[in-house]
Structure formats: C-alpha cells, structure tokens
Scaffold this motif. Structure first.
Motif, PDB file in Angstrom:
ATOM      1  N   ALA A  11       0.728  -1.168  -0.021  1.00 17.64           N
ATOM      2  CA  ALA A  11       0.000   0.047  -0.106  1.00 17.64           C
ATOM      3  C   ALA A  11       0.741   1.164  -0.025  1.00 17.64           C
ATOM      4  CB  ALA A  11      -0.847   0.194   1.308  1.00 17.64           C
ATOM      5  N   LEU A  12       1.920   1.527   0.798  1.00 25.52           N
ATOM      6  CA  LEU A  12       2.815   2.392   0.921  1.00 25.52           C
ATOM      7  C   LEU A  12       3.356   2.674  -0.596  1.00 25.52           C
ATOM      8  CD1 LEU A  12       4.105   4.451   2.407  1.00 25.52           C
ATOM      9  CD2 LEU A  12       5.822   3.031   3.352  1.00 25.52           C
ATOM     10  N   SER A  13       3.979   1.534  -0.989  1.00 23.05           N
ATOM     11  CA  SER A  13       4.347   1.386  -2.369  1.00 23.05           C
ATOM     12  C   SER A  13       3.678   2.262  -3.546  1.00 23.05           C
ATOM     13  CB  SER A  13       5.095   0.413  -2.898  1.00 23.05           C
ATOM     14  OG  SER A  13       5.633   0.328  -4.050  1.00 23.05           O
ATOM     15  N   GLY A  14       2.300   1.637  -3.464  1.00 22.18           N
ATOM     16  CA  GLY A  14       1.359   2.102  -4.242  1.00 22.18           C
ATOM     17  C   GLY A  14       1.034   3.588  -4.187  1.00 22.18           C
ATOM     18  N   ALA A  15       1.133   4.157  -2.746  1.00 21.69           N
ATOM     19  CA  ALA A  15       0.834   5.551  -2.396  1.00 21.69           C
ATOM     20  C   ALA A  15       1.927   6.470  -3.104  1.00 21.69           C
ATOM     21  CB  ALA A  15       0.796   5.619  -0.969  1.00 21.69           C
ATOM     22  N   MET A  16       3.034   5.980  -2.894  1.00 20.66           N
ATOM     23  CA  MET A  16       4.175   6.570  -3.633  1.00 20.66           C
ATOM     24  C   MET A  16       4.105   6.717  -5.065  1.00 20.66           C
ATOM     25  SD  MET A  16       7.413   5.964  -0.954  1.00 20.66           S
ATOM     26  CE  MET A  16       7.536   3.998  -1.119  1.00 20.66           C
ATOM     27  N   LEU A  17       3.608   5.655  -5.702  1.00 17.86           N
ATOM     28  CA  LEU A  17       3.537   5.729  -6.914  1.00 17.86           C
ATOM     29  C   LEU A  17       2.442   6.721  -7.561  1.00 17.86           C
ATOM     30  CD1 LEU A  17       4.160   1.858  -7.878  1.00 17.86           C
ATOM     31  CD2 LEU A  17       5.792   3.728  -8.359  1.00 17.86           C
ATOM     32  N   GLU A  18       1.389   6.584  -6.838  1.00 17.84           N
ATOM     33  CA  GLU A  18       0.111   7.575  -7.091  1.00 17.84           C
ATOM     34  C   GLU A  18       0.746   8.979  -6.842  1.00 17.84           C
ATOM     35  OE1 GLU A  18      -2.900   7.098  -8.293  1.00 17.84           O
ATOM     36  OE2 GLU A  18      -2.452   5.089  -8.296  1.00 17.84           O
ATOM     37  N   ALA A  19       1.421   9.184  -6.123  1.00 15.14           N
ATOM     38  CA  ALA A  19       1.850  10.761  -5.687  1.00 15.14           C
ATOM     39  C   ALA A  19       2.714  11.152  -7.084  1.00 15.14           C
ATOM     40  CB  ALA A  19       2.546  10.707  -4.481  1.00 15.14           C
ATOM     41  N   VAL A  20       3.667  10.340  -7.307  1.00 17.67           N
ATOM     42  CA  VAL A  20       4.599  10.506  -8.485  1.00 17.67           C
ATOM     43  C   VAL A  20       3.676  10.574  -9.805  1.00 17.67           C
ATOM     44  CG1 VAL A  20       6.230   9.591 -10.025  1.00 17.67           C
ATOM     45  CG2 VAL A  20       6.580   9.449  -7.493  1.00 17.67           C
ATOM     46  N   ARG A  21       2.747   9.599  -9.950  1.00 21.55           N
ATOM     47  CA  ARG A  21       1.941   9.699 -11.135  1.00 21.55           C
ATOM     48  C   ARG A  21       1.176  11.199 -11.305  1.00 21.55           C
ATOM     49  NH1 ARG A  21      -3.357   9.380 -12.551  1.00 21.55           N
ATOM     50  NH2 ARG A  21      -4.095   9.109 -10.313  1.00 21.55           N
ATOM     51  N   VAL A  22       0.916  11.851 -10.217  1.00 20.69           N
ATOM     52  CA  VAL A  22       0.023  13.197 -10.190  1.00 20.69           C
ATOM     53  C   VAL A  22       1.193  14.242 -10.142  1.00 20.69           C
ATOM     54  CG1 VAL A  22      -2.101  12.258 -10.031  1.00 20.69           C
ATOM     55  CG2 VAL A  22      -0.629  12.823  -8.038  1.00 20.69           C
ATOM     56  N   SER A  23       2.422  13.972 -10.097  1.00 26.66           N
ATOM     57  CA  SER A  23       3.420  15.110  -9.786  1.00 26.66           C
ATOM     58  C   SER A  23       3.417  15.624  -8.580  1.00 26.66           C
ATOM     59  CB  SER A  23       3.518  16.113 -11.155  1.00 26.66           C
ATOM     60  OG  SER A  23       3.663  15.431 -11.994  1.00 26.66           O
ATOM     61  N   HIS A  24       3.063  14.969  -7.379  1.00 22.32           N
ATOM     62  CA  HIS A  24       2.877  15.489  -6.199  1.00 22.32           C
ATOM     63  C   HIS A  24       4.115  15.214  -5.260  1.00 22.32           C
ATOM     64  CE1 HIS A  24      -1.931  15.332  -6.022  1.00 22.32           C
ATOM     65  NE2 HIS A  24      -1.436  16.380  -6.923  1.00 22.32           N
ATOM     66  N   GLU A  25       4.618  16.034  -4.740  1.00 20.09           N
ATOM     67  CA  GLU A  25       5.857  15.939  -3.927  1.00 20.09           C
ATOM     68  C   GLU A  25       5.848  15.225  -2.513  1.00 20.09           C
ATOM     69  OE1 GLU A  25       8.336  19.489  -3.770  1.00 20.09           O
ATOM     70  OE2 GLU A  25       8.318  19.858  -5.806  1.00 20.09           O
ATOM     71  N   LEU A  26       4.612  15.166  -1.899  1.00 25.03           N
ATOM     72  CA  LEU A  26       4.223  14.999  -0.790  1.00 25.03           C
ATOM     73  C   LEU A  26       3.281  13.546  -0.657  1.00 25.03           C
ATOM     74  CD1 LEU A  26       3.957  18.016   1.282  1.00 25.03           C
ATOM     75  CD2 LEU A  26       5.896  16.450   1.105  1.00 25.03           C
ATOM     76  N   VAL A  27       3.307  12.691  -0.299  1.00 27.01           N
ATOM     77  CA  VAL A  27       2.110  11.464  -0.128  1.00 27.01           C
ATOM     78  C   VAL A  27       1.100  11.816   1.013  1.00 27.01           C
ATOM     79  CG1 VAL A  27       1.978   8.836   0.213  1.00 27.01           C
ATOM     80  CG2 VAL A  27       4.033   9.924  -0.917  1.00 27.01           C
ATOM     81  N   GLY A  28      -0.137  12.066   0.586  1.00 27.78           N
ATOM     82  CA  GLY A  28      -1.088  12.410   1.454  1.00 27.78           C
ATOM     83  C   GLY A  28      -2.111  11.219   1.549  1.00 27.78           C
ATOM     84  N   VAL A  29      -3.018  11.598   2.327  1.00 28.18           N
ATOM     85  CA  VAL A  29      -4.334  10.403   2.446  1.00 28.18           C
ATOM     86  C   VAL A  29      -4.832   9.955   1.124  1.00 28.18           C
ATOM     87  CG1 VAL A  29      -6.494  10.105   3.543  1.00 28.18           C
ATOM     88  CG2 VAL A  29      -4.656  11.462   4.589  1.00 28.18           C
ATOM     89  N   GLU A  30      -5.089  10.793   0.315  1.00 23.83           N
ATOM     90  CA  GLU A  30      -5.645  10.421  -1.052  1.00 23.83           C
ATOM     91  C   GLU A  30      -4.691   9.491  -1.490  1.00 23.83           C
ATOM     92  OE1 GLU A  30      -3.430  14.478  -1.635  1.00 23.83           O
ATOM     93  OE2 GLU A  30      -4.501  13.340  -0.360  1.00 23.83           O
ATOM     94  N   HIS A  31      -3.549   9.575  -1.376  1.00 19.86           N
ATOM     95  CA  HIS A  31      -2.545   8.735  -2.196  1.00 19.86           C
ATOM     96  C   HIS A  31      -2.390   7.395  -1.525  1.00 19.86           C
ATOM     97  CE1 HIS A  31      -0.636  12.633  -2.927  1.00 19.86           C
ATOM     98  NE2 HIS A  31      -0.959  12.272  -4.267  1.00 19.86           N
TER      99      HIS A  31
END
Length: 68
Positions: A13-33
């Motif tokens: 889940a954490l890995s997926g969250a980081m990938l989601e943040a990168v996918r949308v060009s966000h620098e921070l991983v948030g709850v939505e990620h």
C-alpha cells in the motif's frame, strides 16, 4: 518481534501510494495517495470490507484519481 516491522500488505500500500503521488506529480504523499495505494492492490480484508459496504473498488479508485 520488531514493533516497527510492516506487513507485506502495508508495504504494498505504501509503495502504491508513492507511485500515485509520482503519477500526479505531487511531492508529498497524502491520505488520498494512501487510499489509492490501498485500492490498487487491495488485500482480501479490504476487498471483503468494500464488498460488505457495496463499494465498487474500481469505481472508487477511478473517482479518487479524477479528483487528484
């Protein structure tokens, strides 16, 4: 026992969250990620919970990604 050890599902889940943040060009991983990371490769427990609540995982993930 290591109290800071994470389960395979948590690491996924954490890995997926980081990938989601990168996918949308966000620098921070948030709850939505984190939610997107959980929904991308849900554990059996998460799948069962969503089924009990009559929530369609793919539709929820699609809506979430559209809002990011």
């Amino acid at each position: 026992d290591n109290p800071t050890a994470y389960t395979a599902a948590a690491l996924s889940a954490l890995s997926g969250a980081m990938l989601e943040a990168v996918r949308v060009s966000h620098e921070l991983v948030g709850v939505e990620h984190m939610l997107a990371g959980i929904l991308t490769q849900p554990s059996a427990e998460i799948s069962n919970l969503l089924a009990q609540k009559h929530i369609k995982r793919k539709e929820l993930l699609s809506s979430l990604r559209a809002e990011m």
